[in-house]
Enzyme design. Sequence first.
Site, PDB file in Angstrom:
ATOM      1  N   HIS A 274     -10.029  40.814   3.980  1.00  0.00           N
ATOM      2  CA  HIS A 274     -10.312  39.520   3.348  1.00  0.00           C
ATOM      3  C   HIS A 274      -9.852  39.531   1.894  1.00  0.00           C
ATOM      4  O   HIS A 274      -8.880  38.860   1.575  1.00  0.00           O
ATOM      5  CB  HIS A 274     -11.785  39.110   3.469  1.00  0.00           C
ATOM      6  CG  HIS A 274     -12.291  39.046   4.872  1.00  0.00           C
ATOM      7  ND1 HIS A 274     -11.717  38.224   5.822  1.00  0.00           N
ATOM      8  CD2 HIS A 274     -13.310  39.690   5.494  1.00  0.00           C
ATOM      9  CE1 HIS A 274     -12.362  38.376   6.969  1.00  0.00           C
ATOM     10  NE2 HIS A 274     -13.318  39.267   6.796  1.00  0.00           N
ATOM     11  N   ASP A 325     -10.050  38.642  13.665  1.00  0.00           N
ATOM     12  CA  ASP A 325     -11.437  38.786  13.236  1.00  0.00           C
ATOM     13  C   ASP A 325     -12.431  38.279  14.287  1.00  0.00           C
ATOM     14  O   ASP A 325     -12.752  38.970  15.245  1.00  0.00           O
ATOM     15  CB  ASP A 325     -11.604  38.074  11.897  1.00  0.00           C
ATOM     16  CG  ASP A 325     -12.886  38.442  11.162  1.00  0.00           C
ATOM     17  OD1 ASP A 325     -13.717  39.167  11.735  1.00  0.00           O
ATOM     18  OD2 ASP A 325     -13.066  38.014  10.017  1.00  0.00           O
TER      19      ASP A 325
END
Length: 460
Positions: A274, A325
């Site tokens: 991220h 994810d």
Amino acid sequence: MGTPALWAPQAWLPARGWVDGVLLTPGRDGCWQAVQAGVAQPPEAATVLPGPVLPGLVNAHSHAFQRAFAGLAERREAAQDDFWGWRDRMYAVANRISPAQLQAVASQLYAELLQGGYTQVLEFHYLHHQPDGRPYPEPLAMAQALAAAAQATGIGLTLLPVLYQRAGFAQPALRPDQCRFATTPAGVTAMREGIRAWGLPGVTAGVAIHSLRAAEPDAITALVQGCAGDAGPIHIHIAEQTAEVSDCLAATGRRPIEWLARHVALDARWQLVHATHATPAEMDAVAAAGAGVVICPSTEANLGDGILDLPGWLARHTITSIGSDSHVARHWPHELRALETSQRLALRQRNVAAAPEQGQPATAARLFNHSLAGGAAAAGFAAWGLVPGARADLLVLDGAAPGLLGVPVSQALDGLVFAADAPAFRQVWVAGQCRVRDGRHVQAAALAEGFVGAMQALWA
């Protein structure tokens, strides 16, 4: 007898882009033995591939069990919703799923990822124990379920057992709904070595730290020491949410990436997942260390994380990869499109990722090449793509797919990323074996049946 040579009318080769007439020869070890360009006609014994060929991409961040939750958190009963509310609801599946159900869910997911152009997946794996926190009789039961799913579908798998110790910076213990995540530094490295000891083809292992909020500083140091001399990747969630940044500042006096860069010796093994909220100084530290950043555009948008500074990372030549994810999207062209379009919305510009001043005017090509190199780094692979020594993976484009029909091959990657609204791969090969034909996994029907059974048991 090994797989015969494969001939592609066009193929995407390193530093060259689309090249006509490429002969690809897999070896008995499942890796490319030779890649020869300029072969105008296919040799008599070669298999002719039915379209232009791309290398497969690495999906650098996955929580397979969350495939069972995709689409099931898109309602709001409270005054507002955010990442933390989603997380609490996600624990409903995290605390119910069994090894058998995880295998069924992961098998469906991995087939979908193959159909979406991923040929390797990195599992950020923290479902270690039984729901009450007790170890399974076989301590690696949940990891074995993921490996079995990968073996059944043919996707490559890198398992990253996760260090997870506490509920937050000011919460020194885990919550009751987190007890199956509990690990220690020694436990994480033992899992890594146990996975490697299986010797399964296509299955590798590294380690991960869930986040700074979920691991004690001393434990992070101990895990890093336990990885000394090991070439395997080290992944960590970091700076995903503004609340996480604020909590880290309050607890440590530093921002998350700043704290990490000061307390560990970052290097090319490190992958920061991220890294959405990073200052220029933090970005400089990551780039100077040669660490990578794993971007998950569909999940970051779905969870309201924010928009990272893509031009800043690209300007620093940081290696970036992509991951799906939470699996609200499962094909990489969607991720690259979402990555670029988020920048367009934020900056009110077009073709943000293009770099004509560097001879890279095509946005899709620059994003794809970054993801190709970044995925290899995230998995710890020395070679990846259509090059000798890399695993013999490839994707065959479907030229008749919506968004590609009528598009010249020279701009097929542009059409794939910005105009195709569904996976557009006719075939997908892994280690010299065809796993997807006519756009569907060769075992799609059986895998779907198992998945539906698991979903019914989980959500009844």
